[in-house]
Design a protein around this motif. Structure first.
Motif: not given
Ligand SMILES: C[S@@+](CC[C@H](N)C(=O)[O-])C[C@H]1O[C@@H](n2cnc3c(N)ncnc32)[C@H](O)[C@@H]1O
Length: 419
Positions: A80-88, A90-96
Motif C-alpha cells: 500500500v503506497q502513501f503519497e503525502l503532499a507537503f511544501d510542493g 509528494v513524499l512516497q512511503h509504502h507498507l509491505l
C-alpha cells in the motif's frame, strides 16, 4: 507485535523506533508533533520542517500501521503506497503489508492501492484532538480495478486499506478487548478495565504522559509490554513509559519507552519523573510489595499533574504477609491499604478537631479524590484546600434546647410593611 521498518535516508531499513537519534529523541519528536497537531497550520508545518518531512511522514505511516492490526487479517502480502503532499513535493512511503508488515520510503514496485493525502491533514487526523482531525478524506487509487482480470486481487486490498485508514478516525476501543489482544492481565486475572474505561475516558483525547511501573514478563527480555501497547492504542496522543527491574528494551516502539529500574528506589523514580514529567497517569503494577507501593507513591505522586490520576493495582497483597501485608493490622500504615486509609483521612485534613490534630502534608493538600474497587485504587491529583465549613457551625452535637434557641434555627420574620 507487528515489526515495522522504515528506511533511513542512507537506504538502510530500520525499526520504526530507531529513526534517527536515540529512542528518547524520537519520543521528543513525536511529542512535538502531537502538541502541534491541533495548533495553527503554520506552527504544525514548522514543526514538520524542523523534524524533517520524510521522517514525519514515516512516523505517521508507522502510527497508522500500528493502529491497523494488519497481522490479524492478512493472508497474502501486498503493498500500500502513501503519497503525502507537503511544501510542493509528494513524499512516497509504502507498507509491505503481510503477517510481518514492513515500512519503506519511496514508491512500491507494484502497489495494490495508493493513498493520497496532504501531510498536514494526515498529522492532524492521526495526532490532533478529535475536533481538529482533518476533514479532507484521502484519495484512494485501486491499482488493477479497471482490468477484469486483475479485479479480484485488487479488491483484496480493500480491507487492508480500510484497516489502515481506521487510524485516521476516532475508534470505539474496548479496554478489555485491548487487554486480551496485547496480552495484559488487566482483564481475566483481574477485572480492572471497566474502571479504567470510566476514569480514563475524559483524558483519552489529551496529549498525555502515562507511566506504568511493571512492564510484565519478569526476567524474559522478550516478554511483557502488553499494557504499554494497550495504553498506546487507547491514548492516541499519549507517550507511554514503562519501568521494570528487568531490561525491557525490546518492548520499545513508537510512543513506548522502557526504562530499567527498581520502584523501591525513590532517587531513581524522582530522577525519571524529573526527566519525563509532569506525568498525567501513573499506574503501579510492579512488585506489589507493600513498602515498594508506598515508596513509589511518595516519589511519583508529587510529579502527577493536577487533574491527573495515580493508580495502584493488586491491593490484595496488602493482606498477604509474604508482601509485608497483614489481615490483622488493617490500619497499619506500613501496609498498602493501611497507608491508603490514612490518606483518606488527609482528604478531610481541614476538618480535624482540634485543627492541630493533623498537620497537612503535601499529599493531603494535593489528593483531591479517591476511588476504591476490588484490589484497585484510583487517586485524583488536585488541590485539596477548599477550606473548612464556617466557624460558627458548632463542632459538637447540640441539645434540643440549644437548637431551638439558635439564631440560625429561628423562623424568618416577615418584614414590616412600610405603609
Ligand atoms: C504483573 S507484571 C506487570 C504486567 C503489566 N503491567 C501488564 O499489565 O501487562 C509485574 C512486573 O513488575 C516487575 N517488577 C517486579 N518488581 C519490581 C520492582 N521492584 N520495580 C520495578 N518493576 C518490578 C516484574 O519484573 C514484572 O515484569
Amino acid at each position: 507485535m507487528t515489526a515495522l521498518t522504515g528506511e533511513h535516508e542512507n537506504g538502510r531499513h530500520m525499526n520504526s523506533s530507531q529513526h534517527h537519534g536515540s529512542h528518547e529523541d524520537n519520543l521528543r519528536r513525536i511529542h512535538a508533533l502531537i502538541l502541534a497537531a491541533d495548533g495553527p497550520e503554520e506552527q504544525l508545518a514548522a514543526v514538520i520542517r524542523s523534524a524533517g518531512a520524510e521522517l514525519t511522514a514515516a512516523d505517521l505511516v508507522d502510527e497508522l500501521a500500528s493502529r491497523a492490526d494488519l497481522s490479524e487479517q492478512l493472508a497474502a502480502p501486498m503493498a500500500v503506497q502513501f503519497e503525502l503532499a507537503f511544501d510542493g513535493v509528494v513524499l512516497q512511503h509504502h507498507l509491505l503489508a503481510g503477517p510481518k508488515a514492513e515500512h519503506r520510503t519511496g514508491p512500491a514496485d507494484a502497489p495494490s492501492a495508493s493513498v493520497e493525502l496532504d501531510l498536514l491533514d494526515l498529522a492532524r487526523a492521526v495526532f490532533g484532538a478529535r475536533h481538529t482531525a482533518g476533514h479532507r478524506t484521502p484519495r484512494i487509487k485501486w491499482h488493477g480495478i479497471e482490468d477484469p482480470a486483475r479485479v479480484l486481487p485488487a479488491m483484496a486490498a480493500f480491507p487492508v486499506v480500510q484497516q489502515l485508514l481506521r487510524g485516521l478516525a476516532e475508534q470505539p476501543l474496548d479496554l478489555a478487548e485491548l487487554s486480551l489482544r496485547y496480552g495484559s492481565d488487566k482483564w481475566g486475572l483481574h477485572y480492572y478495565t471497566d474502571h479504567y474505561a470510566r476514569h480514563f475516558a475524559p483524558l483519552r483525547d489529551r496529549p498525555l504522559t502515562v507511566l506504568e511501573l511493571g512492564i510484565g514478563g519478569y526476567a524474559d527480555p522478550a516478554a511483557g509490554g502488553g499494557s504499554l501497547r494497550m495504553w498506546k492504542r487507547f491514548f492516541r496522543r499519549g507517550l507511554v513509559y514503562g519501568v521494570d527491574v528487568y531490561d525491557k528494551t525490546a518492548m520499545r516502539e513508537q510512543r513506548i519507552h522502557t526504562v530499567q529500574g527498581d520502584q523501591a528506589d525513590p532517587a531513581f523514580l524522582t530522577a525519571l519523573a524529573e526527566r519525563i514529567g509532569p506525568i498525567d497517569i501513573v499506574i503501579d503494577d510492579g512488585s506489589h510489595y507493600c513498602p515498594d507501593v508506598i515508596t513509589a507513591f511518595g516519589a511519583l505522586f508529587p510529579h502527577v499533574v493536577p487533574g491527573g490520576l495515580y493508580v495502584i493495582e493488586d491491593l490484595q497483597t496488602s493482606y498477604w504477609p509474604g508482601f509485608d501485608g497483614s489481615s490483622q493490622r488493617l490500619s497499619d500504615p506500613t501496609t498498602s491499604m493501611g497507608f491508603l486509609k490514612q490518606l483518606l483521612d488527609g482528604l478531610n485534613h481541614e476538618e480535624h478537631e482540634p485543627p492541630a490534630a493533623r498537620r497537612a502534608g503535601e499529599a493531603d493538600r494535593t489528593l483531591a479524590g479517591a476511588h476504591f474497587y476490588h484490589n484497585l485504587a484510583i487517586l485524583d491529583k488536585g488541590r485539596n484546600e477548599e477550606g473548612t465549613v464556617p466557624v460558627w457551625i458548632p463542632r459538637r452535637r447540640l441539645s434540643a434546647e440549644e437548637i431551638a434557641g439558635a439564631q440560625w434555627a429561628a423562623e424568618p420574620q416577615p418584614e414590616a410593611d412600610p405603609d
